[in-house]
Design a protein around this motif. Structure first.
Motif, PDB file in Angstrom:
ATOM      1  N   HIS A 273      34.067  32.839  16.262  1.00  0.00           N
ATOM      2  CA  HIS A 273      34.031  32.817  14.806  1.00  0.00           C
ATOM      3  C   HIS A 273      33.194  33.930  14.216  1.00  0.00           C
ATOM      4  O   HIS A 273      33.539  34.498  13.195  1.00  0.00           O
ATOM      5  CB  HIS A 273      33.485  31.472  14.310  1.00  0.00           C
ATOM      6  N   ARG A 275      32.385  36.829  15.638  1.00  0.00           N
ATOM      7  CA  ARG A 275      32.724  38.188  16.036  1.00  0.00           C
ATOM      8  C   ARG A 275      33.797  38.840  15.172  1.00  0.00           C
ATOM      9  O   ARG A 275      33.858  40.041  15.052  1.00  0.00           O
ATOM     10  CB  ARG A 275      33.188  38.225  17.504  1.00  0.00           C
ATOM     11  N   ILE A 276      34.660  38.038  14.629  1.00  0.00           N
ATOM     12  CA  ILE A 276      35.743  38.638  13.855  1.00  0.00           C
ATOM     13  C   ILE A 276      35.398  38.600  12.380  1.00  0.00           C
ATOM     14  O   ILE A 276      35.473  37.572  11.737  1.00  0.00           O
ATOM     15  CB  ILE A 276      37.069  37.922  14.123  1.00  0.00           C
ATOM     16  N   GLY A 277      34.984  39.733  11.856  1.00  0.00           N
ATOM     17  CA  GLY A 277      34.605  39.810  10.450  1.00  0.00           C
ATOM     18  C   GLY A 277      35.836  40.009   9.590  1.00  0.00           C
ATOM     19  O   GLY A 277      36.207  41.116   9.230  1.00  0.00           O
ATOM     20  N   LEU A 278      36.501  38.928   9.279  1.00  0.00           N
ATOM     21  CA  LEU A 278      37.711  39.059   8.479  1.00  0.00           C
ATOM     22  C   LEU A 278      37.356  39.358   7.038  1.00  0.00           C
ATOM     23  O   LEU A 278      36.561  38.664   6.428  1.00  0.00           O
ATOM     24  CB  LEU A 278      38.527  37.776   8.560  1.00  0.00           C
ATOM     25  N   ALA A 279      37.933  40.412   6.537  1.00  0.00           N
ATOM     26  CA  ALA A 279      37.631  40.800   5.151  1.00  0.00           C
ATOM     27  C   ALA A 279      38.312  39.847   4.175  1.00  0.00           C
ATOM     28  O   ALA A 279      39.331  39.286   4.483  1.00  0.00           O
ATOM     29  CB  ALA A 279      38.114  42.210   4.895  1.00  0.00           C
TER      30      ALA A 279
END
Lengths: 279, 493
Positions: A273, A275-279
């Motif tokens: 959760h 690690r993925i920096g969703l914009a």
């Protein structure tokens, strides 16, 4: 949307559902399967076997156990609700021929895909012996339907709540020891049951077909996620199978591949959760 | 170090001002600085899925277009598989007539926003560019693709993308199998002639490789969806969850369901594996599976997607094409700490676009050249733990003139990894040929067609990767164009 036209809870975890899918109902043959999704945007694609079909009515019947996210959501759906994605029929149909005496072994909900195969084997003029096994009486599915087809029906449960208290391999071995021995065995169920079923028939040289249910995405040969080792060669369950020579399948590798996401999911959940920096 | 977007945009504005004032000589044009594509910072983007290339400003697009020498020979046009009138669209763009520019592109290409992003321009239209030749550096050719992207994006974002006119109904039906670039092209061209078109897609979403294969950070899916929306607005009917060959055979579509012609555009969808020991261990994926999980199934959005992604910290990617780059860069974005790309030849032989290789390196993908995997080793749970590789050196040139790699005996070594992605290409999916008797395929399973796109069976046409083997989006579109023209004339008879 593929509408749910009937639903029946067979046990705490097992459901039977009839879905409107006229094209699949028309084309499907014994041994084939479908891929189902419960959300068109974020849903996973899971393979499910076809237990029955009614081409006139345009419906197919599935029997499934609630094990993962999709099957749980599916079980909560009601008659009149729809399933957004249903693809099929997939896979190579069972090779149906008159061979003499066919033993059909179904474990748990493996009885569901066995139903059309046993039906076709019977219609082809074979003597059909059916062995149905489950952990307990409540997990036995399609007993009535199978009884209609079988020349002989053997029921076994782990706890003895129905039929004999035994594993399916016990009556299977007894049949193999008879003279004449069966001409063919078809075994469908949990991987571990298929593995030991195939080991049971191997010393007797009874040709044994198993039907595999592995992790898939597309179901048309595109991803290769379903691959198994059969006779030392890599095969795709979705297009080369789902049925293979049970004496050639590397069940141990298959069972480990089936656990690919189970081991890691929880451990890596939190890390994933952040690690993925969703914009 | 790349310049920031703001810098690039303001520099372009300053460059443009004096250029607008005077007629430009070829010498003036050659002196105009090549416009760099602004990109997200590599350290930021390797943790997100949003697009890497941010796109030109209007000024950048105009300045870059002014670099075109408008040479008489226009070698760029013959370098383009669909023959776009490139100097004309660049002239319009240079003068700020962007609507006109995109109109010129659309005469030949239906998917400019897609092709502007994923076409290998450096080996096609930009390779023979006179400017690149004059400046003795092919990398200084006019950035045709970037201008194409700008004018296509502008049209889409301003809502000016019109639905093409449809001729009156002709009473003929055409089945288009697959919904990738070749099929989209055929559907549009055939529908424009007034024929009824049904497009069949096995997945739950249309777009083919544009949706399952190419990642969001290289081609935003909203752009693909817009193209599909245009098709449905034209009246093309879309049947998803329909696998021709299984749900219905081609023969039945033609004999019972009233289709007068069929186009097969099912692509190259059969992953190749290395056939090395350990390839069926847990944690080994085809690039198709890995990318499909992330792209189509949205597994990168782990909060929403139900499809899990295998969690790996040290990933090996085998291959050197665009798909290998996509897989490697996706792995970084999904949390891998190290991504090792293993390729048998040198960087010069890599089939991937130069830009993709550069982007991958900037983001931290480690390149292992002249190496090849020979074995994958697992732990007691059959999970990948190491890969054994062999070193290679370049030998004598082979028949194709390329120096082929030769293994160095005894050079085996081990690398600790926990996942392997095999990205060494795709064969053709046999489903259609196996279920359509009389359809002739070559030894690789590619459908054999004549110069009009016609297969061995009347009324059945094919194009794209199912004919070419794994190729590019624009070549698939070119094939689609040709087949559509043939279908239209076949139906006119």
């Amino acid at each position: 949307m593929y509408k749910i036209v009937s639903k029946k809870q067979l046990s705490a975890e097992v459901f039977r559902m009839e879905l409107e899918a006229p094209l699949i109902a028309r084309e499907r043959k014994p041994g084939q399967f479908i891929i189902l999704q419960i959300d068109n945007d974020v849903g996973e694609r899971i393979p499910l076997t076809i237990a029955d079909a009614d081409p006139e009515k345009g419906t197919i019947t599935i029997i499934f156990q609630t094990v993962g996210r999709t099957t749980h959501v599916l079980a909560d759906k009601q008659v009149g609700d729809g399933v957004p994605a249903l693809l099929g029929p997939l896979g190579q149909p069972t090779h149906i021929a008159k061979v003499g005496h066919v033993v059909c072994v179904g474990g748990g909900i493996g009885v569901a895909p066995m139903h059309p195969i046993a039906q076709a084997m019977k219609a082809a003029g074979n003597k059909v012996t059916i062995i149905m096994g489950a952990r307990n009486k409540s997990l036995l599915v399609m007993e009535e339907e199978m009884r209609k087809i079988a020349d002989e029906l053997i029921i076994v449960t782990d706890d003895g709540s129905a039929g004999r208290k035994a594993l399916v391999t016990v009556p299977l071995k007894e049949l193999c020891e008879q003279t004449p021995k069966p001409d063919m065995a078809v075994i469908i169920g949990p991987p571990i049951m298929m593995k030991f079923g195939a080991e049971t028939t191997r010393p007797y040289g009874v040709p044994t077909v198993v039907s595999l249910n592995t992790i898939m995405i597309d179901g048309t040969g595109m991803c290769g996620g379903c691959r198994v080792t059969v006779g030392g060669k890599t095969k795709f369950v979705c297009v080369d199978g789902p049925e293979f020579d049970g004496h050639q399948v590397d069940f141990d590798n298959m069972m480990k591949r089936l656990r690919a996401y189970k081991v890691r999911e929880e451990v890596d959940h939190n890390d994933h959760h952040c690690r993925i920096g969703l914009a | 170090m790349h310049k920031q977007l703001e810098t690039l945009y303001s520099e372009a504005t300053a460059t443009l001002a004096p250029l607008k004032e005077k007629p430009l000589t070829p010498k003036d044009r050659m002196a105009i600085p090549a416009q760099e594509m602004p990109t997200q910072d590599p350290h930021v983007r390797c943790h997100n899925m949003t697009e890497v290339a941010l796109g030109y400003s209007a000024e950048q697009a105009r300045v870059e277009s002014m670099r075109c020498l408008q040479c008489k020979t226009a070698p760029c046009i013959s370098g383009c598989p669909v023959g776009i009138r490139i100097p004309d669209f660049l002239k319009a763009a240079a003068e700020g007539r962007f609507d006109e520019a995109v109109g010129i592109i659309r005469e030949n290409s239906l998917l400019p926003a897609v092709c502007g992003r994923v076409c290998p321009q450096e080996t096609q239209c930009q390779a023979p560019c006179t400017l690149g030749k004059a400046l003795k550096n092919p990398e200084l050719a006019v950035s045709i693709g970037r201008v194409e992207r700008y004018v296509a994006d502008l049209q889409r974002e301003s809502g000016k993308q019109e639905v093409p006119a449809i001729k009156p109904a002709r009473g003929k039906r055409v089945a288009v199998i697959g919904s990738g670039p070749a099929s989209v092209t055929v559907a549009a061209d055939v529908r424009r002639e007034g024929h009824e078109v049904v497009m069949f897609e096995a997945f739950h979403k249309p777009g083919g490789v544009l949706v399952y294969g190419i990642p969001e950070f290289r081609l935003p899916k909203a752009i693909v969806q817009k193209e599909i929306d245009t098709l449905t607005a034209m009246g093309v009917k879309l049947e998803t969850n329909f696998v021709v060959g299984r749900t219905r055979k081609i023969k039945d579509l033609m004999e019972q369901d009233g289709f007068d012609a069929v186009f097969v555009g099912t692509g190259a969808g059969l992953p190749k594996f290395m056939n090395i020991p350990g390839e069926n261990l847990v944690g080994v994926f085809s690039a198709n599976e890995y990318l499909t999980r992330s792209n189509l199934m949205k597994a990168y959005d782990s909060a929403r997607s139900h499809t899990p992604m295998y969690q790996a910290k040290r990933v090996a990617v085998l291959g050197g094409g665009n798909v290998a780059m996509d897989a490697a860069r996706t792995a970084l974005r999904l949390g891998a700490e190290e991504v090792h790309l293993i390729y048998r030849r040198t960087e010069k032989e890599m089939p991937a676009r130069i830009e993709e290789v550069a982007h991958a390196k900037e983001e931290g993908v480690q390149f292992h050249l002249l190496q090849n995997a020979v074995r994958i080793l697992g732990d007691e749970n059959d999970c990948v733990k190491q890969i054994e590789c062999l070193r290679y050196e370049l030998g004598e040139p082979d028949a194709s003139g390329r120096r082929s790699p030769v293994e160095i005996k005894g050079s085996e070594f081990l690398m600790d990894i926990d996942s392997v992605i095999v990205a060494i290409g795709n064969g053709s999916n046999p489903l259609i040929s196996q279920t359509t008797s009389g359809l002739t395929v070559n030894k690789w399973g590619n459908i054999i067609v004549d110069e009009t796109g016609l297969s061995s069976l009347p009324g059945i046409y094919a194009g794209g990767d199912i004919v070419l083997g794994a190729a590019t989006v624009i070549l698939a579109m070119g094939e689609g164009r040709r087949a559509a023209a043939s279908i239209n004339s076949y139906l006119a008879k």
